[in-house]
Design an enzyme around this catalytic site. Structure first.
Site, PDB file in Angstrom:
ATOM      1  N   LYS A 206       6.491  12.925  -5.833  1.00 39.08           N
ATOM      2  CA  LYS A 206       5.629  13.205  -5.406  1.00 39.08           C
ATOM      3  C   LYS A 206       4.567  14.278  -5.105  1.00 39.08           C
ATOM      4  CE  LYS A 206       6.065  15.009  -0.114  1.00 39.08           C
ATOM      5  NZ  LYS A 206       6.870  15.613   1.540  1.00 39.08           N
ATOM      6  N   LYS A 263       4.924   8.529  -3.693  1.00 44.47           N
ATOM      7  CA  LYS A 263       4.710   8.347  -2.571  1.00 44.47           C
ATOM      8  C   LYS A 263       3.428   9.880  -3.166  1.00 44.47           C
ATOM      9  CE  LYS A 263       4.826  11.432   1.380  1.00 44.47           C
ATOM     10  NZ  LYS A 263       6.114  12.372   1.947  1.00 44.47           N
TER      11      LYS A 263
HETATM   12  C1  PBG Z   1       7.335  16.655   3.948  1.00 39.33           C
HETATM   13  C2  PBG Z   1       6.528  15.530   4.188  1.00 39.33           C
HETATM   14  C3  PBG Z   1       5.639  15.110   4.065  1.00 39.33           C
HETATM   15  C4  PBG Z   1       5.793  13.584   4.619  1.00 39.33           C
HETATM   16  C5  PBG Z   1       6.556  13.257   4.260  1.00 39.33           C
HETATM   17  N1  PBG Z   1       7.311  14.205   4.349  1.00 39.33           N
HETATM   18  C6  PBG Z   1       4.249  15.928   4.228  1.00 39.33           C
HETATM   19  C7  PBG Z   1       4.377  16.801   3.132  1.00 39.33           C
HETATM   20  O1  PBG Z   1       4.815  16.898   2.280  1.00 39.33           O
HETATM   21  O2  PBG Z   1       3.528  17.665   3.259  1.00 39.33           O
HETATM   22  C8  PBG Z   1       4.465  13.193   3.987  1.00 39.33           C
HETATM   23  C9  PBG Z   1       4.354  11.492   4.909  1.00 39.33           C
HETATM   24  C10 PBG Z   1       2.995  11.276   5.240  1.00 39.33           C
HETATM   25  O3  PBG Z   1       1.607  11.876   5.007  1.00 39.33           O
HETATM   26  O4  PBG Z   1       3.122  10.004   6.162  1.00 39.33           O
HETATM   27  N2  PBG Z   1       8.803  17.352   3.723  1.00 39.33           N
END
Ligand code: PBG
Length: 339
Positions: A206, A263
């Protein structure tokens, strides 16, 4: 040379032969999307309010539990077999430690139970991270100085959080926090509690991405993060790092993740391909909120064709090697595929 002389190249290999008609093009199509490839992320809020559209995500709503169940049924009927649920927690319930997450009757647990009761076969996935619950918007608990997340304290909390979600009936928990060692700790906690059948979809790779902006609006964590000293850069990956990305995927596989995830998706197709080639695990990719928002924004301006761009963006992710795609386009694309 006179103008009426036709050119004839001596060309035995003519790739265009296979593109001559629509039928031929279908025959030689290498990548095909199915509704079953998609996991639909959905936002849930407490109370009985009508669906509230998220301004930076046209067509995406914060749903009451009753509306969430309806949406899940509509998705199921279209062939979308999995949903990932995200709670929008009332700001009044947030605090530094994310205490509301401990509530055994909390929003997300009630939502999971309602969906599983109505649609037992639908695969339900929940995020394991504290950002919907904390005033600071971070995914974990802070250290004593409040200057960074406390990795090990966070992991202990997330393992307990995963068990709460398993007890509510989720099929998979999805740690999205990027703490070190959390997949192994969650696996051990689930097994100890008797949830050997509850799986883990690990947000393994991520990145610290600007593409999460609209999501942070959706769950109300954006301003919190902006106001504080921290970005998520001490736990989410540097978008420049490919070797490190692979190392994270290898670690999560070794710690017991059932499914790995990359992601965002569209800007990281090389990483999807790397993980696909190097690891035998099923692979998911998350086409995140900003990817959805930018396609919609350009379409609204009349600069891109929405349906074609949507389809192409998803084809690219599958072609890169993803088995499953988390996408806010799940319903619209499934509808288009059914035609
Ligand atoms: C947070 C989380 C995020 C997303 C999914 N879970 C955002 C972040 O890390 O601030 C992002 C998903 C998206 O942007 O569609 N745990």
């Amino acid at each position: 040379m006179p103008a009426n002389v036709t050119f004839k190249l001596d060309l035995p290999v003519r790739p265009r032969r296979l593109r001559r008609t629509a039928t031929l093009r279908t025959l030689f199509e290498e990548t095909v999307l199915r509704a079953e490839d998609f996991i639909a992320p959905l936002f849930v809020v407490d109370g009985k309010s009508a669906p509230e559209e998220i301004s930076s995500m046209p067509g995406q709503f914060r749903l009451s539990i009753a509306d969430l169940v309806k949406e899940c049924r509509a998705l199921w009927e279209l062939g979308v077999k999995a949903v990932a649920l995200f709670p929008k927690i009332d700001a009044k319930l947030k605090d530094v430690e994310g205490t509301e997450e401990l509530n055994e009757d909390g929003l997300i647990l009630r939502a999971v139970k309602a969906v599983k009761k109505a649609l037992p076969e639908l695969v339900v996935i929940t995020d394991v991270a504290l950002d919907p619950y904390t005033t600071h918007g971070h995914d974990g608990l802070l250290n004593a100085a409040g200057a960074d997340v406390d990795n090990d304290r966070t992991v202990a909390r997330l393992a307990a959080m995963a068990v709460r979600q398993a007890r509510a009936g989720v099929d998979f928990v999805a740690p999205s926090d990027m703490m070190d060692g959390r997949v192994g700790a969650i696996r051990a906690a689930l097994d100890t509690a008797g949830f050997t059948e509850t799986g883990i979809i690990a947000y393994s790779v991520k990145f610290n991405s600007a593409y999460y902006g609209p999501f942070r609006d959706a769950v109300g964590s954006a301003r919190a993060v902006g106001r504080k000293l921290l970005s998520k850069a001490t736990y989410q990956l540097n978008p420049a790092n490919r070797r490190e990305a692979l190392a994270e995927a290898v670690l999560d596989a070794a710690e017991g993740a059932d499914i790995l995830m990359v992601k965002p998706a569209g800007a990281y197709l090389d990483i999807i391909r790397d993980v696909r080639e190097r690891l035998g695990k099923p692979l998911a990719a998350y086409q995140v909120s900003g990817e959805y928002a930018q396609i919609h924004a350009a379409a609204r301006l009349g600069w891109l064709d929405l349906a074609r761009t949507r389809h192409e963006s998803l084809i690219a992710i599958k072609r890169a090697g993803a088995d499953l795609i988390l996408t806010y386009f799940a319903k619209d694309e499934a509808q288009a595929l059914a035609k």
